[in-house]
Design a protein around this motif. Structure first.
Motif: not given
Lengths: 315, 126, 223
Positions: B54, B57-58, B92, B95-98, C9, C44, C47-48, C51-52, C54-55
């Motif tokens: 992660l 990826i971040e 994950v 969940d984050a839309g990636i 999440f 974890m 990070s999630a 990322l979310a 940012r998206k």
């Protein structure tokens, strides 16, 4: 003969050594009194007493005490079922006083089906006690004339003690596991205060006879009246469902085969049930039969007649 | 500064088990496909944790985890563990839309530099 | 240990969506062991969330920290500054730790990232199972060391109900052993089967959760 505990009709029939017949009436899933009247009409004078189930399989129905009081008005003698799933010791003792005040004389103590099987699976269960503790509590109320906490059953220091005079029942399942503990459960129920037991419906006669042998070896049939449970199979689908999906129940192959071959499945189901009752009557220690015709109450008179159990004795 | 209008190339980080993929990478050294790829040697693919993936990826990279063939892990279950972790990372990302394709996993042996080049080629595709 | 599972999440993201400065605070004890809220889980989740964010084009600062325990006040000292900094603390401790964090920093919004489940043990890697119901009056001695309250779906004290079949509980035969089959087998092994014939009286539930919020005072340890 005059040392009756409750004076209920069921108690009198059993005390007289008559082969007792009880049936079951499931209260409506509504406030519809007509359902009770219709079912009661089929059962009136046909059986000695009728179990009024308490939210069986955890599906909400009219309360067993209310339905029982209504059934009594229709000329039935109810056996009020009480489960430990939904009420604690406070509510149950209160209900027993209420039931008794309404003239209900037989109470059957059950643990109760787990709520996951019903229509409110997200509800919280109670299980403040189990069925054996419930039996002991009710016996303490009747014979010890005390509540579970030890207080006298009276309205005040100078008020009279008015305890519930009830005939106390329990259920027994000879088919659950561990098998060798099943008879111990019955012994505990007898010791805790059961006057009578009704068994889970029996199809596997061989296993039931093995269990009855253990019962007689311990002399339990002399301490508690045993009513053997039967349920007529309405259809092949029901037979298979009972065999495959109901824990603690075995339906032998010959029952399935007979239904498969029969043109009229319902008539064959009745015929099997009548034969079962005749066999059960021959087993020493069996004091009666409990006919659980699930949503098929109208067939009970025919079963009772064909099994040679009509008319019922007058007490 | 990025030039406007031009999509930046996504960096690729490849976690390589030193018992297999790292050796294959040595054999394939010099292949143009490996250019710009960051290799991270690990004693076993099972050493690669969710947070390691992660973090990369971040930081904007895509990640490829390379393990020994299933049932052929020096540490018995290392590669299977990583496989499950990669699935968790995909969850994950979802969940984050990636895009879940930002992480991949492949199994290869030390004598298969061709496969190594091919899976890196696949992973480099946007 | 007290076991827990991380919330989905989306549920977590909804709880903290308006926090511009978010501290994700892990707990190094029980929930680390059951892989729900330790340092790795914090990383974890952080990070999630980054990322979310940012998206989605949301701006939020996220800090990560894990302390030894969130159920003891002293461990919070190490992260006091981070907690002060944060608009909200996303606690990855059990319900005890998450609440205690809020008590230690009054006025700070602390929200839970975990669903606390039960008192359990590690059956095998990655699998945790309930063993104790915290009834406040341990009865294990009467049942061969197998708890009827925690392990029977109906907490029966006098034997199995009719739903015990082939050692399984009818409530979920694929997943649940019948607690009473286990008790029966253990008592048989111990040669104590006859003890199960005694009728167990009504239980005093007031020793546990039914007596209101619990409190233990150990006099010689108080100041």
């Amino acid at each position: 003969m005059n040392a009756l505990k409750s004076g209920s009709r069921l108690e009198q029939v059993l005390a007289a050594g008559q082969f007792a017949v009880t049936a079951e009436l499931g209260p409506p899933k509504s406030a519809d009194v007509e359902v009770i009247k219709t079912k009661a009409a089929s059962l009136k004078s046909v059986v000695d007493a009728v179990n009024i189930t308490d939210n069986q399989t955890a599906i909400v129905r009219m309360s067993s005490i209310a339905a029982g009081a209504l059934a009594m008005k229709e000329g039935l003698e109810p056996v009020i079922q009480i489960t430990c799933r939904d009420r604690n010791r406070i509510a149950i003792q209160s209900d027993v006083l209420g039931a008794c005040a309404l003239g209900l004389r037989n109470i059957l103590c059950l643990t109760g089906d787990h709520q996951v099987f019903g229509n409110h699976p997200t509800s919280r269960n109670v299980y403040d006690m189990d069925s054996i503790q419930l039996l002991a509590m009710l016996k303490g109320m009747r014979d010890g004339k005390k509540f579970a906490c030890g207080d006298d059953i009276r309205n005040g220091k100078n008020a009279p003690v008015v305890e519930p005079r009830i005939f106390i029942g329990a259920a027994a399942n000879p088919f659950g596991d561990p098998f060798e503990f099943r008879v111990v459960r019955l012994a505990k129920k007898a010791a805790a205060g059961a006057d009578f037991v009704q068994t889970q419906c029996i199809y596997d006669m061989e296993r039931f006879e093995r269990w009855m042998k253990q019962v007689r070896d311990r002399g339990l049939h002399e301490k508690v009246k045993i009513l053997a449970g039967v349920t007529p199979l309405k259809s092949l689908g029901m037979a298979k469902h009972m065999r495959d999906n109901v824990a603690g129940l075995t339906v032998p192959d010959f029952c399935i085969e007979r239904l498969e071959k029969a043109a009229d499945k319902a008539a064959e189901g009745i015929a099997i049930c009548v034969e079962q009752i005749q066999k059960l009557r021959e087993i020493p220690g069996v004091a009666g039969v409990h006919i659980m015709a699930i949503e098929w109450e109208a067939k009970v008179p025919e079963i009772v007649n064909r099994a040679g159990l009509a008319p019922r004795p007058q007490v | 500064m990025k030039k406007p209008g031009k999509r930046p190339k996504q960096r690729l980080v490849v976690f390589c088990c030193e018992n297999s993929a790292a050796k294959a990478a040595e054999s394939a050294a010099g292949d143009p496909m490996l250019k710009g790829v960051e290799f991270v040697r690990v004693p076993c693919a099972g050493r690669v944790e969710i947070r390691h993936i992660l973090k990369r990826i971040e930081a904007g990279a895509a990640v490829l985890a390379l393990a020994c063939p299933l049932d052929n892990c020096k540490y018995i279950h290392g590669n299977r563990r990583t496989l499950k972790r990669v699935d968790r990372v995909k969850q994950v990302l979802k969940d984050a839309g990636i895009e879940e394709g930002r992480v991949r996993m492949e199994f290869l042996s030390s004598v298969d530099p061709h496969k190594l080049v091919n899976v890196i080629k696949e992973a480099k595709r946007p | 240990m007290i076991t827990a599972e991380r919330k989905p999440f989306g549920e977590i993201a909804d709880m903290v969506q308006d926090a511009k400065k978010l501290l994700i605070l892990g707990c190094g004890s029980c929930v680390t062991v059951c892989m729900a809220g330790g340092e790795k889980e914090v990383a974890m989740l952080a990070s999630a969330m980054r990322l979310a964010n940012r998206k989605a084009g949301r701006k939020a600062d996220i800090r990560e920290a894990t302390i030894e325990r969130q159920c003891d006040r002293e461990w919070f000292d190490k992260v006091a500054e981070d907690i002060e900094w944060a608009d909200a603390v996303l606690s990855m401790a059990c319900g005890v730790g998450a609440q205690f964090c809020g008590e230690a920093f009054e006025g700070k919004r602390v929200v839970p990232a975990l669903n606390t489940k039960f008192y359990g043990a590690t059956e095998r890697q990655g699998v945790w199972v309930e063993r104790c119901a915290g009834c406040g009056k341990c009865v294990l001695a009467d049942f061969g060391g197998v708890c009827p309250i925690a392990r029977c779906s109906k907490s029966l004290l006098n034997g199995p109900c009719g739903g015990s079949q082939d050692g399984k509980c009818e409530v979920d035969p694929d997943r649940l052993d019948c607690g009473w089959q286990l008790i029966h087998d253990r008592m048989k092994l111990l040669g104590l089967l006859d003890r199960l014939e005694a009728v167990q009286p009504l239980k005093d539930w007031s020793a546990g959760g039914d007596g209101g919020p619990g409190r233990i005072v150990r006099e010689d340890a108080t100041l």
